[in-house]
Write a protein that holds these residues in place. Structure first.
Motif, mmCIF file in Angstrom:
data_model
loop_
_atom_site.group_PDB
_atom_site.id
_atom_site.type_symbol
_atom_site.label_atom_id
_atom_site.label_comp_id
_atom_site.label_asym_id
_atom_site.label_seq_id
_atom_site.Cartn_x
_atom_site.Cartn_y
_atom_site.Cartn_z
ATOM 1 N N ILE A 15 0.768 -1.040 0.025
ATOM 2 C CA ILE A 15 -0.256 0.035 0.013
ATOM 3 C C ILE A 15 0.810 1.160 -0.043
ATOM 4 C CG2 ILE A 15 -1.816 1.447 1.374
ATOM 5 C CD1 ILE A 15 -2.673 -1.446 -0.276
ATOM 6 N N PHE A 16 1.981 1.082 0.690
ATOM 7 C CA PHE A 16 2.721 2.362 0.714
ATOM 8 C C PHE A 16 3.323 2.736 -0.591
ATOM 9 C CE2 PHE A 16 7.062 4.625 1.022
ATOM 10 C CZ PHE A 16 6.689 5.606 1.945
ATOM 11 N N VAL A 17 3.789 1.586 -1.374
ATOM 12 C CA VAL A 17 4.174 2.062 -2.888
ATOM 13 C C VAL A 17 3.152 2.272 -3.774
ATOM 14 C CG1 VAL A 17 5.293 0.590 -4.913
ATOM 15 C CG2 VAL A 17 6.328 0.432 -2.399
ATOM 16 N N ALA A 18 1.864 1.720 -3.485
ATOM 17 C CA ALA A 18 0.727 1.737 -4.564
ATOM 18 C C ALA A 18 0.194 3.334 -4.100
ATOM 19 C CB ALA A 18 -0.480 0.959 -4.163
ATOM 20 N N GLY A 43 -7.621 13.436 9.726
ATOM 21 C CA GLY A 43 -8.687 12.931 8.972
ATOM 22 C C GLY A 43 -8.268 11.878 7.886
ATOM 23 N N ILE A 44 -6.949 12.057 7.195
ATOM 24 C CA ILE A 44 -6.709 10.749 6.698
ATOM 25 C C ILE A 44 -6.590 9.728 7.309
ATOM 26 C CG2 ILE A 44 -4.530 10.078 5.360
ATOM 27 C CD1 ILE A 44 -3.668 13.001 4.727
ATOM 28 N N THR A 45 -6.046 9.757 8.493
ATOM 29 C CA THR A 45 -6.082 8.493 9.299
ATOM 30 C C THR A 45 -7.350 7.786 9.620
ATOM 31 O OG1 THR A 45 -3.812 9.139 10.364
ATOM 32 C CG2 THR A 45 -5.070 7.243 11.526
ATOM 33 N N VAL A 46 -8.153 8.711 10.008
ATOM 34 C CA VAL A 46 -9.520 8.226 10.128
ATOM 35 C C VAL A 46 -10.241 7.708 8.742
ATOM 36 C CG1 VAL A 46 -12.006 8.965 10.641
ATOM 37 C CG2 VAL A 46 -10.205 9.914 12.162
ATOM 38 N N ALA A 47 -10.146 8.417 7.736
ATOM 39 C CA ALA A 47 -10.662 7.753 6.539
ATOM 40 C C ALA A 47 -10.178 6.481 6.226
ATOM 41 C CB ALA A 47 -10.740 8.900 5.460
ATOM 42 N N THR A 48 -8.850 6.393 6.249
ATOM 43 C CA THR A 48 -8.095 5.512 5.730
ATOM 44 C C THR A 48 -8.447 4.379 6.707
ATOM 45 O OG1 THR A 48 -6.414 6.797 4.863
ATOM 46 C CG2 THR A 48 -5.906 4.216 5.180
ATOM 47 N N ALA A 49 -8.488 4.281 7.979
ATOM 48 C CA ALA A 49 -8.953 3.277 8.766
ATOM 49 C C ALA A 49 -10.266 2.578 8.411
ATOM 50 C CB ALA A 49 -8.835 3.492 10.198
ATOM 51 N N VAL A 50 -11.260 3.361 8.230
ATOM 52 C CA VAL A 50 -12.541 3.153 7.812
ATOM 53 C C VAL A 50 -12.655 2.286 6.384
ATOM 54 C CG1 VAL A 50 -15.099 3.757 7.340
ATOM 55 C CG2 VAL A 50 -13.663 4.706 9.408
ATOM 56 N N VAL A 51 -12.158 3.035 5.515
ATOM 57 C CA VAL A 51 -12.143 2.382 3.949
ATOM 58 C C VAL A 51 -11.480 0.965 4.108
ATOM 59 C CG1 VAL A 51 -11.092 2.588 1.653
ATOM 60 C CG2 VAL A 51 -12.217 4.626 3.012
ATOM 61 N N HIS A 52 -10.211 0.864 4.710
ATOM 62 C CA HIS A 52 -9.510 -0.329 4.894
ATOM 63 C C HIS A 52 -10.131 -1.426 5.707
ATOM 64 C CE1 HIS A 52 -5.470 1.317 2.890
ATOM 65 N NE2 HIS A 52 -6.729 1.683 2.135
ATOM 66 N N LEU A 53 -10.936 -1.157 6.695
ATOM 67 C CA LEU A 53 -11.513 -1.758 7.468
ATOM 68 C C LEU A 53 -12.901 -2.771 6.610
ATOM 69 C CD1 LEU A 53 -11.940 -3.392 10.167
ATOM 70 C CD2 LEU A 53 -13.454 -1.446 10.735
ATOM 71 N N VAL A 54 -13.438 -1.720 5.657
ATOM 72 C CA VAL A 54 -14.329 -1.890 4.781
ATOM 73 C C VAL A 54 -13.900 -2.978 3.969
ATOM 74 C CG1 VAL A 54 -15.998 -1.410 2.982
ATOM 75 C CG2 VAL A 54 -15.885 -0.043 5.002
ATOM 76 N N SER A 55 -12.714 -2.660 3.286
ATOM 77 C CA SER A 55 -11.704 -3.419 2.456
ATOM 78 C C SER A 55 -11.367 -4.806 2.699
ATOM 79 C CB SER A 55 -10.724 -2.894 2.103
ATOM 80 O OG SER A 55 -10.888 -1.439 1.437
ATOM 81 N N VAL A 56 -11.030 -4.935 3.986
ATOM 82 C CA VAL A 56 -10.529 -6.059 4.418
ATOM 83 C C VAL A 56 -11.942 -7.154 4.989
ATOM 84 C CG1 VAL A 56 -8.362 -5.447 5.545
ATOM 85 C CG2 VAL A 56 -10.392 -5.356 7.016
ATOM 86 N N ASP A 122 -10.735 2.857 -5.189
ATOM 87 C CA ASP A 122 -9.353 3.297 -5.609
ATOM 88 C C ASP A 122 -8.635 2.063 -5.542
ATOM 89 O OD1 ASP A 122 -7.540 5.386 -6.163
ATOM 90 O OD2 ASP A 122 -6.634 4.908 -4.517
ATOM 91 N N LYS A 123 -7.442 2.063 -6.098
ATOM 92 C CA LYS A 123 -6.419 0.944 -6.286
ATOM 93 C C LYS A 123 -6.023 0.464 -4.943
ATOM 94 C CE LYS A 123 -2.376 3.592 -7.454
ATOM 95 N NZ LYS A 123 -1.223 4.111 -8.098
ATOM 96 N N THR A 124 -5.497 1.288 -3.853
ATOM 97 C CA THR A 124 -5.468 0.869 -2.614
ATOM 98 C C THR A 124 -6.425 0.087 -2.036
ATOM 99 O OG1 THR A 124 -5.912 3.077 -1.812
ATOM 100 C CG2 THR A 124 -3.640 2.744 -2.341
ATOM 101 N N MET A 125 -7.721 0.308 -2.224
ATOM 102 C CA MET A 125 -8.865 -0.293 -1.663
ATOM 103 C C MET A 125 -8.810 -1.680 -2.423
ATOM 104 S SD MET A 125 -12.803 0.570 -1.575
ATOM 105 C CE MET A 125 -14.034 -0.553 -0.678
ATOM 106 N N LEU A 126 -8.813 -1.591 -3.500
ATOM 107 C CA LEU A 126 -8.910 -3.048 -4.326
ATOM 108 C C LEU A 126 -7.541 -3.742 -4.080
ATOM 109 C CD1 LEU A 126 -10.039 -1.638 -7.788
ATOM 110 C CD2 LEU A 126 -11.332 -2.520 -5.818
ATOM 111 N N ALA A 127 -6.556 -3.075 -3.783
ATOM 112 C CA ALA A 127 -5.132 -3.891 -3.242
ATOM 113 C C ALA A 127 -5.527 -4.659 -1.654
ATOM 114 C CB ALA A 127 -4.058 -3.013 -3.329
ATOM 115 N N THR A 128 -6.007 -3.859 -1.176
ATOM 116 C CA THR A 128 -6.534 -4.207 0.237
ATOM 117 C C THR A 128 -7.313 -5.247 0.303
ATOM 118 O OG1 THR A 128 -5.771 -1.838 1.244
ATOM 119 C CG2 THR A 128 -7.137 -3.320 2.569
ATOM 120 N N ILE A 129 -8.306 -5.211 -0.464
ATOM 121 C CA ILE A 129 -9.236 -6.330 -0.410
ATOM 122 C C ILE A 129 -8.524 -7.588 -1.020
ATOM 123 C CG2 ILE A 129 -11.296 -7.269 -2.042
ATOM 124 C CD1 ILE A 129 -12.394 -4.281 -2.161
ATOM 125 N N THR A 130 -7.566 -7.485 -2.228
ATOM 126 C CA THR A 130 -6.962 -8.531 -2.717
ATOM 127 C C THR A 130 -5.978 -9.165 -1.371
ATOM 128 O OG1 THR A 130 -6.944 -7.632 -5.004
ATOM 129 C CG2 THR A 130 -5.391 -9.279 -4.380
#
Length: 195
Positions: A15-18, A43-56, A122-130
């Motif tokens: 995810i860092f590289v993506a 703000g970034i941390t909150v949004a990222t934590a929620v989106v990536h929680l949904v992703s996983v 976004d690609k990071t969400m899709l990468a996290t799902i994968t």
């Protein structure tokens, strides 16, 4: 390496590289020219934590993707509105400026909502799902969240430096242009998915 640690390290690295050069990293830079660093990072941390929680959850539990076309369309319209708002500019009295610098809630909310909408599909969400389909959900969630926040923190540092060295008018026009670019980018993505 244990399952949790492997998921954490792999997810962080991927995810860092993506995220490098991604639109959300550019958004972080843009927001950092308008707001103080900590509210943007929160703000970034909150949004990222929620989106990536949904992703996983999707990747680990369901193995399917969310319908993102309509969400991207709403996000595109929001970014165009942010662009016009930025162009219009705001004038603050000294009292309002002091309050704005002290109040972080509105900046946190603006950044969190923008990032949340931009990251859906976004690609990071899709990468996290994968990644979550192949590794444990907790390690993937923590690793992907920290990886994205770390990459965006780099953009915040750059944005703060630009904000100190560029004239206010250049920052305003540049930020508005970036919001329009993000809006167009999301519009193309949404139309590609919807059509």
């Amino acid at each position: 390496m244990g399952g949790f640690l492997a998921a954490l390290v792999i997810s962080f690295g991927v995810i860092f590289v993506a995220e490098l050069g991604d639109k959300s990293q550019l958004m972080a830079l843009t927001f950092a020219t308008r707001f103080r660093m900590m509210p943007v990072l929160i703000g970034i941390t909150v949004a990222t934590a929620v989106v990536h929680l949904v992703s996983v959850a999707v990747g680990y539990g369901l193995g399917a993707a969310l319908p993102t076309g309509w969400i991207s369309l709403v996000a595109a319209l929001a970014f165009v509105a942010f662009g016009f708002w930025t162009l219009r500019g705001d004038t603050l009295t000294d009292d309002e400026r002091t309050k704005a610098e002290r109040t972080t809630r509105s900046a946190i909310v603006a950044v969190a909502v923008s990032f949340f909408l931009a990251e859906l599909g976004d690609k990071t969400m899709l990468a996290t799902i994968t990644l979550a389909t192949q590794h444990g959900w907790l390690g993937t969630w923590i690793g992907s969240t920290v990886g994205m926040v770390a990459a965006d923190a780099l953009a915040i540092v750059v944005g703060r430096q630009l904000g100190r060295h560029l004239p206010e008018r250049a920052v305003r026009y540049g930020a508005a242009a970036l919001f329009f670019v993000f809006g167009a980018w999301l519009l193309v993505e949404s139309l590609t998915e919807l059509l």
